[in-house]
Design a protein around this motif. Sequence first.
Motif, PDB file in Angstrom:
ATOM      1  N   LEU A 210       0.832  -1.202   0.000  1.00  0.00           N
ATOM      2  CA  LEU A 210       0.000   0.000   0.000  1.00  0.00           C
ATOM      3  C   LEU A 210       0.866   1.250   0.000  1.00  0.00           C
ATOM      4  CD1 LEU A 210      -2.708  -1.258   2.525  1.00  0.00           C
ATOM      5  CD2 LEU A 210      -2.932  -1.030   0.050  1.00  0.00           C
ATOM      6  N   PRO A 211       0.304   2.398  -0.413  1.00  0.00           N
ATOM      7  CA  PRO A 211       1.117   3.615  -0.560  1.00  0.00           C
ATOM      8  C   PRO A 211       1.700   4.096   0.772  1.00  0.00           C
ATOM      9  CG  PRO A 211      -0.990   3.851  -1.694  1.00  0.00           C
ATOM     10  CD  PRO A 211      -1.092   2.601  -0.877  1.00  0.00           C
ATOM     11  N   ASP A 212       2.879   4.714   0.703  1.00  0.00           N
ATOM     12  CA  ASP A 212       3.508   5.282   1.886  1.00  0.00           C
ATOM     13  C   ASP A 212       2.658   6.397   2.486  1.00  0.00           C
ATOM     14  OD1 ASP A 212       5.632   3.594   1.517  1.00  0.00           O
ATOM     15  OD2 ASP A 212       6.963   5.105   0.634  1.00  0.00           O
ATOM     16  N   TRP A 213       1.873   7.105   1.648  1.00  0.00           N
ATOM     17  CA  TRP A 213       1.091   8.233   2.145  1.00  0.00           C
ATOM     18  C   TRP A 213      -0.265   7.816   2.721  1.00  0.00           C
ATOM     19  CZ3 TRP A 213      -3.037   7.727  -1.038  1.00  0.00           C
ATOM     20  CH2 TRP A 213      -2.824   7.335  -2.364  1.00  0.00           C
ATOM     21  N   LEU A 214      -0.531   6.511   2.777  1.00  0.00           N
ATOM     22  CA  LEU A 214      -1.768   6.032   3.390  1.00  0.00           C
ATOM     23  C   LEU A 214      -1.533   5.927   4.900  1.00  0.00           C
ATOM     24  CD1 LEU A 214      -4.576   5.149   2.382  1.00  0.00           C
ATOM     25  CD2 LEU A 214      -3.760   2.799   2.450  1.00  0.00           C
ATOM     26  N   ALA A 215      -1.949   6.965   5.611  1.00  0.00           N
ATOM     27  CA  ALA A 215      -1.568   7.117   7.016  1.00  0.00           C
ATOM     28  C   ALA A 215      -2.218   6.068   7.910  1.00  0.00           C
ATOM     29  CB  ALA A 215      -1.958   8.509   7.506  1.00  0.00           C
ATOM     30  N   LEU A 216      -1.482   5.679   8.950  1.00  0.00           N
ATOM     31  CA  LEU A 216      -1.993   4.801  10.001  1.00  0.00           C
ATOM     32  C   LEU A 216      -1.813   5.486  11.350  1.00  0.00           C
ATOM     33  CD1 LEU A 216      -0.446   1.375   8.924  1.00  0.00           C
ATOM     34  CD2 LEU A 216      -2.899   1.862   9.067  1.00  0.00           C
TER      35      LEU A 216
ATOM     36  N   GLN B 157     -13.616  29.389 -11.451  1.00  0.00           N
ATOM     37  CA  GLN B 157     -13.170  30.065 -10.231  1.00  0.00           C
ATOM     38  C   GLN B 157     -14.015  29.626  -9.026  1.00  0.00           C
ATOM     39  OE1 GLN B 157     -13.335  34.259 -11.282  1.00  0.00           O
ATOM     40  NE2 GLN B 157     -11.150  34.249 -11.737  1.00  0.00           N
ATOM     41  N   ILE B 158     -13.325  29.244  -7.971  1.00  0.00           N
ATOM     42  CA  ILE B 158     -13.991  28.755  -6.761  1.00  0.00           C
ATOM     43  C   ILE B 158     -13.469  29.520  -5.550  1.00  0.00           C
ATOM     44  CG2 ILE B 158     -14.269  26.758  -5.218  1.00  0.00           C
ATOM     45  CD1 ILE B 158     -15.833  26.426  -7.766  1.00  0.00           C
ATOM     46  N   LEU B 159     -14.365  29.907  -4.679  1.00  0.00           N
ATOM     47  CA  LEU B 159     -14.000  30.449  -3.377  1.00  0.00           C
ATOM     48  C   LEU B 159     -14.005  29.314  -2.365  1.00  0.00           C
ATOM     49  CD1 LEU B 159     -16.242  33.653  -3.239  1.00  0.00           C
ATOM     50  CD2 LEU B 159     -13.856  33.510  -3.985  1.00  0.00           C
ATOM     51  N   ALA B 160     -12.951  29.223  -1.575  1.00  0.00           N
ATOM     52  CA  ALA B 160     -12.877  28.220  -0.521  1.00  0.00           C
ATOM     53  C   ALA B 160     -12.333  28.878   0.740  1.00  0.00           C
ATOM     54  CB  ALA B 160     -11.987  27.049  -0.946  1.00  0.00           C
ATOM     55  N   MET B 161     -12.519  28.219   1.861  1.00  0.00           N
ATOM     56  CA  MET B 161     -12.069  28.784   3.136  1.00  0.00           C
ATOM     57  C   MET B 161     -10.638  28.363   3.446  1.00  0.00           C
ATOM     58  SD  MET B 161     -14.844  30.343   3.715  1.00  0.00           S
ATOM     59  CE  MET B 161     -14.389  31.076   5.277  1.00  0.00           C
ATOM     60  N   ARG B 162      -9.901  29.237   4.082  1.00  0.00           N
ATOM     61  CA  ARG B 162      -8.575  28.862   4.568  1.00  0.00           C
ATOM     62  C   ARG B 162      -8.723  27.769   5.621  1.00  0.00           C
ATOM     63  NH1 ARG B 162      -5.569  34.813   4.847  1.00  0.00           N
ATOM     64  NH2 ARG B 162      -6.215  35.432   2.731  1.00  0.00           N
ATOM     65  N   ASN B 163      -7.785  26.845   5.626  1.00  0.00           N
ATOM     66  CA  ASN B 163      -7.757  25.704   6.564  1.00  0.00           C
ATOM     67  C   ASN B 163      -8.788  24.633   6.223  1.00  0.00           C
ATOM     68  OD1 ASN B 163      -6.485  24.543   8.978  1.00  0.00           O
ATOM     69  ND2 ASN B 163      -8.440  24.863   9.996  1.00  0.00           N
ATOM     70  N   SER B 164      -9.386  24.704   5.037  1.00  0.00           N
ATOM     71  CA  SER B 164     -10.462  23.781   4.661  1.00  0.00           C
ATOM     72  C   SER B 164      -9.931  22.451   4.159  1.00  0.00           C
ATOM     73  CB  SER B 164     -11.318  24.417   3.569  1.00  0.00           C
ATOM     74  OG  SER B 164     -10.514  24.716   2.418  1.00  0.00           O
ATOM     75  N   TYR B 165     -10.836  21.467   4.101  1.00  0.00           N
ATOM     76  CA  TYR B 165     -10.544  20.163   3.490  1.00  0.00           C
ATOM     77  C   TYR B 165     -11.820  19.655   2.838  1.00  0.00           C
ATOM     78  CZ  TYR B 165      -9.590  15.208   2.849  1.00  0.00           C
ATOM     79  OH  TYR B 165      -9.436  13.960   2.297  1.00  0.00           O
ATOM     80  N   HIS B 166     -11.719  19.225   1.577  1.00  0.00           N
ATOM     81  CA  HIS B 166     -12.916  18.769   0.864  1.00  0.00           C
ATOM     82  C   HIS B 166     -12.736  17.441   0.146  1.00  0.00           C
ATOM     83  CE1 HIS B 166     -14.971  22.546   1.682  1.00  0.00           C
ATOM     84  NE2 HIS B 166     -13.879  23.179   1.304  1.00  0.00           N
ATOM     85  N   GLY B 167     -11.597  16.750   0.334  1.00  0.00           N
ATOM     86  CA  GLY B 167     -11.443  15.448  -0.288  1.00  0.00           C
ATOM     87  C   GLY B 167     -10.061  15.247  -0.877  1.00  0.00           C
ATOM     88  N   ARG B 168      -9.888  14.076  -1.517  1.00  0.00           N
ATOM     89  CA  ARG B 168      -8.560  13.697  -1.988  1.00  0.00           C
ATOM     90  C   ARG B 168      -8.488  13.551  -3.506  1.00  0.00           C
ATOM     91  NH1 ARG B 168      -9.302   8.900  -3.787  1.00  0.00           N
ATOM     92  NH2 ARG B 168     -10.840   7.492  -2.870  1.00  0.00           N
ATOM     93  N   SER B 169      -9.546  13.888  -4.250  1.00  0.00           N
ATOM     94  CA  SER B 169      -9.477  13.833  -5.713  1.00  0.00           C
ATOM     95  C   SER B 169      -8.699  15.037  -6.242  1.00  0.00           C
ATOM     96  CB  SER B 169     -10.881  13.820  -6.319  1.00  0.00           C
ATOM     97  OG  SER B 169     -11.528  15.067  -6.106  1.00  0.00           O
ATOM     98  N   PHE B 170      -8.379  15.003  -7.518  1.00  0.00           N
ATOM     99  CA  PHE B 170      -7.583  16.070  -8.125  1.00  0.00           C
ATOM    100  C   PHE B 170      -8.272  17.422  -7.974  1.00  0.00           C
ATOM    101  CE2 PHE B 170      -5.732  18.051 -12.162  1.00  0.00           C
ATOM    102  CZ  PHE B 170      -4.536  18.378 -11.540  1.00  0.00           C
ATOM    103  N   SER B 171      -9.577  17.458  -8.183  1.00  0.00           N
ATOM    104  CA  SER B 171     -10.281  18.740  -8.088  1.00  0.00           C
ATOM    105  C   SER B 171     -10.443  19.188  -6.639  1.00  0.00           C
ATOM    106  CB  SER B 171     -11.647  18.667  -8.774  1.00  0.00           C
ATOM    107  OG  SER B 171     -12.511  17.795  -8.080  1.00  0.00           O
ATOM    108  N   THR B 172     -10.739  18.263  -5.710  1.00  0.00           N
ATOM    109  CA  THR B 172     -10.972  18.678  -4.326  1.00  0.00           C
ATOM    110  C   THR B 172      -9.675  19.014  -3.601  1.00  0.00           C
ATOM    111  OG1 THR B 172     -11.079  16.345  -3.630  1.00  0.00           O
ATOM    112  CG2 THR B 172     -13.161  17.459  -4.100  1.00  0.00           C
ATOM    113  N   VAL B 173      -8.576  18.354  -3.947  1.00  0.00           N
ATOM    114  CA  VAL B 173      -7.278  18.753  -3.405  1.00  0.00           C
ATOM    115  C   VAL B 173      -6.964  20.187  -3.845  1.00  0.00           C
ATOM    116  CG1 VAL B 173      -4.799  18.392  -3.712  1.00  0.00           C
ATOM    117  CG2 VAL B 173      -6.259  16.481  -3.079  1.00  0.00           C
ATOM    118  N   GLY B 174      -7.391  20.544  -5.041  1.00  0.00           N
ATOM    119  CA  GLY B 174      -7.135  21.875  -5.577  1.00  0.00           C
ATOM    120  C   GLY B 174      -7.864  22.988  -4.867  1.00  0.00           C
TER     121      GLY B 174
END
Length: 435
Positions: A20-26, A135-152
């Motif tokens: 499994l990937p090294d970045w898959l945290a435990l 163009q998207i407005l997002a909040m600082r310190n936010s998290y919305h997922g791990r896909s290419f668009s949501t990481v962006g």
Amino acid sequence: MSDPLSPTHPSLHERHQAVLPDWLALYYEQPLEITHGEGRHVWDVDGRRYLDFFGGILTTMTAHALPEVTKAVSEQAGRIIHSSTLYLNRPMVELAERIAVLSGIPDARVFFTTSGTEANDAALLLATTYRRSNQILAMRNSYHGRSFSTVGITGNRAWSPTSLSPLQTLYVHGGVRGSGPFAELSDADYIAACVEDLRDMLGQTARGVAALIAEPIQGVGGFTAPPDGLYAAFREVLQEHGILWISDEVQTGWGRTGDHFWGWQAHGQHGAPDMLTFAKGIGNGMSIGGVVARAEVMNCLDANSISTFGGSPITMAAGNANLAYLLEHDLQGNARRVGGLLTERLRAAAAGLDVVREVRGRGLMIGVELTDARAASRVLETAREGGLLIGKGGLDGAVLRIAPPLSLSVAEAEEGAAVLEAALKQAQTELGGRP
């Protein structure tokens, strides 16, 4: 072939690391294998029982092995497990009908996905298509997922591995009340300053913004939240420009905050968002996510689309049973009552401890911010040794995240608080603070 009982046979952790990937945290220095659960408890491979205050990242919403959900899943699996959205699906229609009414969004349409990431991804597709803007407005310190668009659009550096994105993202003040240039202001002045900053941004740097996406309480960000009313004030500005508001309810939905069914409602019962996204708790462990949107927004796509696994009969059966249990047993009310007691108990436990900066939260969504990530990791380990599972988050990993199943009893809340208090005191002593 090696003997699996041999002392030289690799452990499950070693096998995990090999494939499994090294970045898959435990979590934990010695990672935990959970084999089964019941109610608010889980058991590891060695038979040790833990009180679960994290629920698989806020996903086990009602209880582990809830009979009503397991029965619904078993019965549906005995009929048919999968068909795709190319065929009529009674459990999907039934759950969509319930969610459309509960959402508060007028003329609502519901699209099911398999995760919160996919739900937010779909919401971004809808918003950018509807508004013809990337163009998207997002909040600082936010998290919305791990896909290419949501990481962006993620405003938390710890969870954003690349700056590449198909979207142009502009980050807005307001998601974290206790830090930033407006932290010392009163709540009313804080909201006014954030609104003025938003107006200034839209007036100077943005053209044709598609949407603002925001978590009413930031989950991965450490259970931080703005003053009540901020997003209602933002909405007034957004409407002047025709900009959509997406409320990311992946962690705040379904009554977890106690005071409201949806997190956005803390900012005013009137004026629902244009879209809301959901996931995690509705499936109680089954893979369900989704988007609710006004019909004109949801129907703006002019190309074919399906979902192979979104809205599958077996996950929809689980969602229907889980939602029915939640409503019939007033788990939102229980989150308010027991969560309030737990928060006050933790504040009392933290009083006088230098290692604790703040205890905050709403309902059964509680954050304990510590001085640094080292302290949080130490408490996480010590709590596990005491039979309690919690999470962590925040920009630098210094916040303990507490989000047990919404059926948590007062006695269980007290039990968990006692373990956490002992862990905090131990961290205080080990890290050099006064005991």
